[in-house]
Design a protein around this motif. Structure first.
Motif, PDB file in Angstrom:
ATOM      1  N   ARG A  81       8.485  -6.527 -12.224  1.00 58.57           N
ATOM      2  CA  ARG A  81       9.630  -5.984 -12.957  1.00 58.57           C
ATOM      3  C   ARG A  81       9.463  -6.188 -14.468  1.00 58.57           C
ATOM      4  O   ARG A  81       9.757  -5.309 -15.268  1.00 58.57           O
ATOM      5  CB  ARG A  81      10.917  -6.642 -12.466  1.00 58.57           C
ATOM      6  CG  ARG A  81      12.169  -6.019 -13.098  1.00 58.57           C
ATOM      7  CD  ARG A  81      13.429  -6.666 -12.552  1.00 58.57           C
ATOM      8  NE  ARG A  81      13.601  -6.401 -11.116  1.00 58.57           N
ATOM      9  CZ  ARG A  81      13.377  -7.305 -10.158  1.00 58.57           C
ATOM     10  NH1 ARG A  81      12.992  -8.530 -10.485  1.00 58.57           N
ATOM     11  NH2 ARG A  81      13.550  -6.995  -8.882  1.00 58.57           N
TER      12      ARG A  81
ATOM     13  N   ASP B 299       5.690  -0.530  -8.392  1.00 53.71           N
ATOM     14  CA  ASP B 299       5.632  -1.941  -7.945  1.00 53.71           C
ATOM     15  C   ASP B 299       6.724  -2.808  -8.569  1.00 53.71           C
ATOM     16  O   ASP B 299       6.705  -4.034  -8.377  1.00 53.71           O
ATOM     17  CB  ASP B 299       4.267  -2.536  -8.328  1.00 53.71           C
ATOM     18  CG  ASP B 299       3.109  -1.777  -7.705  1.00 53.71           C
ATOM     19  OD1 ASP B 299       3.302  -1.215  -6.610  1.00 53.71           O
ATOM     20  OD2 ASP B 299       2.029  -1.734  -8.329  1.00 53.71           O
TER      21      ASP B 299
ATOM     22  N   ASP C 159       9.770  -3.400  -7.933  1.00 60.70           N
ATOM     23  CA  ASP C 159      10.707  -4.114  -7.057  1.00 60.70           C
ATOM     24  C   ASP C 159      10.024  -5.166  -6.192  1.00 60.70           C
ATOM     25  O   ASP C 159      10.690  -5.833  -5.374  1.00 60.70           O
ATOM     26  CB  ASP C 159      11.441  -3.120  -6.156  1.00 60.70           C
ATOM     27  CG  ASP C 159      12.327  -2.180  -6.967  1.00 60.70           C
ATOM     28  OD1 ASP C 159      12.830  -2.617  -8.038  1.00 60.70           O
ATOM     29  OD2 ASP C 159      12.520  -1.019  -6.547  1.00 60.70           O
ATOM     30  N   LYS C 160       8.714  -5.364  -6.334  1.00 59.00           N
ATOM     31  CA  LYS C 160       7.999  -6.323  -5.487  1.00 59.00           C
ATOM     32  C   LYS C 160       8.319  -7.763  -5.870  1.00 59.00           C
ATOM     33  O   LYS C 160       8.557  -8.608  -5.030  1.00 59.00           O
ATOM     34  CB  LYS C 160       6.502  -6.076  -5.578  1.00 59.00           C
ATOM     35  CG  LYS C 160       6.081  -4.774  -4.908  1.00 59.00           C
ATOM     36  CD  LYS C 160       4.578  -4.606  -4.983  1.00 59.00           C
ATOM     37  CE  LYS C 160       4.140  -3.303  -4.261  1.00 59.00           C
ATOM     38  NZ  LYS C 160       2.663  -3.123  -4.318  1.00 59.00           N
ATOM     39  N   ASN C 161       8.303  -8.029  -7.179  1.00 57.38           N
ATOM     40  CA  ASN C 161       8.569  -9.387  -7.642  1.00 57.38           C
ATOM     41  C   ASN C 161       8.995  -9.346  -9.105  1.00 57.38           C
ATOM     42  O   ASN C 161       9.002  -8.289  -9.744  1.00 57.38           O
ATOM     43  CB  ASN C 161       7.340 -10.293  -7.469  1.00 57.38           C
ATOM     44  CG  ASN C 161       6.081  -9.661  -8.037  1.00 57.38           C
ATOM     45  OD1 ASN C 161       6.082  -9.199  -9.186  1.00 57.38           O
ATOM     46  ND2 ASN C 161       5.009  -9.611  -7.240  1.00 57.38           N
ATOM     47  N   ASP C 162       9.303 -10.520  -9.637  1.00 56.93           N
ATOM     48  CA  ASP C 162       9.769 -10.608 -11.018  1.00 56.93           C
ATOM     49  C   ASP C 162       8.684 -10.233 -12.003  1.00 56.93           C
ATOM     50  O   ASP C 162       8.948  -9.609 -13.046  1.00 56.93           O
ATOM     51  CB  ASP C 162      10.258 -12.028 -11.305  1.00 56.93           C
ATOM     52  CG  ASP C 162      11.529 -12.362 -10.543  1.00 56.93           C
ATOM     53  OD1 ASP C 162      12.191 -11.406 -10.094  1.00 56.93           O
ATOM     54  OD2 ASP C 162      11.838 -13.555 -10.432  1.00 56.93           O
TER      55      ASP C 162
END
Length: 402
Positions: free
Chosen positions: A126, A118, A120-123
């Motif tokens: 990350r 997950d 790369d879904k959001n900050d």
């Protein structure tokens, strides 16, 4: 007047009696003396020290932590390789902690795998991935450090060689001050000797050394100076000298020896007993009279002294010297105690060093035609100290009094 006459007569009588006694004792019956015969002998001057036999390369095996011993090899006298396991300390606590770290790492790896899907879904995803990656790397570092701590509880051979000695038993608690194994090649061997600092300037590489061991009484043991430590011990006031032993030496590792390092020697010198020296002269016997002969003293010992002067081999000298007798006085020689400097027996020293603060020993034997000069010196040097315990005690007493 009669009283004065009687007194005068008495004084004259006493004087006459004294003169008569003097004439009887000095002319008709001269004093009785003992003599020794000056002889030619090889003499050597040596620096004395004590030392221990060691391999040239060896190392101690000591634990880094204080723990109970759970394993020790029965390997004295066996050849081992560098890194070979010789024993172990109790590591139950460390192993338990390592198991927990491994379980925690497994969980962190699973959490990181989920976060990686997950990231790369959001900050936020990350950031979570990076945090879990950091925790996993930290766990791996902790596991590596724990394995190092575990390895420190394993006792390994520090170099290729033989297990020369093993100490300790399974179940005992041992720490950094306890030597459990001594490992090293058994040959070549050397003597590590302690030499007083005031004598170290007389020592140089390559000099001959003659050793004496209580395990081999009367046996000639040889060595050579191989190295002198550059820095001395300011507390003990000694320098360390390394003496290389020949391959065929009977000495064993750990034996204590006395060393005489030869720094000056003569194969033939005129020697007389030390008691025959009076000042800078000796008293020889010439036609029944004393003749004082000035001499220079060479190599000195407690029993025999080299003399340089108008005294040749075979000359009788008063021994002990008689300072109460004037030069030219008549004497009688007690023939039963006139003696030459006989070659010493193998079990007796030709010369002993005096019990003084000096550590220089002088050795001499009186063989006039030695078949092997080295053997003549050896036979004298190895017996330079009859009682090693007494000599060592004297040396310690002198050192402590400084």
């Amino acid at each position: 007047m009669k009283l004065k006459h009687v007194l005068a007569t008495g004084v004259l009588a006493i004087a006459a009696a004294g003169a008569g006694y003097y004439g009887y004792s000095r002319i008709l019956h001269p004093p009785l003396v003992t003599t020794s015969i000056a002889n030619l002998a090889p003499v050597s001057e040596a620096v004395y020290g004590t030392g221990t036999v060691e391999p040239e390369r060896w190392a101690k095996v000591v634990p880094l932590q204080r723990r109970r011993l759970v394993e020790l090899c029965r390997c004295e006298g066996q050849v081992v390789k560098s890194g070979q396991i010789l024993g172990r300390q109790d590591d139950a606590e460390e192993r338990s902690a390592l198991e927990q770290m491994e379980i925690n790492r497994g969980q962190l790896e699973r959490d990181l795998a989920r976060a990686e899907k997950d990231r790369d879904k959001n900050d936020a995803a990350r950031t979570e991935y990076e945090q879990r990656w950091t925790k996993l790397e930290d766990a791996k570092s902790r596991i590596a450090a724990q394995k190092v701590r575990l390895d420190q509880l394993v006792l390994r051979a520090p170099l290729d060689g033989m297990v020369l000695r093993r100490d300790g038993e399974v179940g005992e608690i041992a720490g950094p001050t306890d030597v459990l194994f001594t490992v090293g090649p058994p040959a070549p061997m050397q003597v590590v000797a302690e030499i007083n600092e005031e004598e170290i300037n007389r020592i140089a590489s390559g000099q001959k050394a003659f050793l004496r061991s209580e395990a081999f009484p009367g046996r000639a043991l040889r060595a050579n100076v191989a190295q002198i430590t550059p820095k001395g011990d300011p507390t003990r006031k000694t320098f360390r000298v390394y003496l290389r032993l020949p391959q065929d030496t009977p000495l064993r590792i750990g034996m204590s020896v006395e060393a005489n390092i030869i720094f000056r020697e003569k194969q033939a010198a005129v020697v007389v007993p030390a008691e025959a020296i009076t000042g800078d002269a000796v008293q020889t016997v010439d036609d029944g009279r004393i003749r004082r002969v000035p001499v220079k003293l060479g190599i000195r010992g407690n029993r025999n002294v080299e003399i340089i002067g108008d005294v040749s081999k075979g000359t009788p000298v008063l021994s002990p010297a008689r300072i109460d007798l004037a030069d030219g006085a008549r004497i009688r020689i007690e023939s039963s105690v006139t003696r030459a400097l006989e070659p010493p027996a193998p079990s007796e020293p030709a010369d002993q060093p005096a019990a003084t603060a000096e550590t220089t020993a002088v050795v001499a034997s009186a063989s006039t035609t030695p078949t092997d000069p080295d053997d003549a010196v050896i036979s004298a040097a190895i017996t330079a100290h009859i009682d090693s315990v007494v000599n060592d005690a004297r040396r310690n007493l002198i050192s402590n009094s400084r």
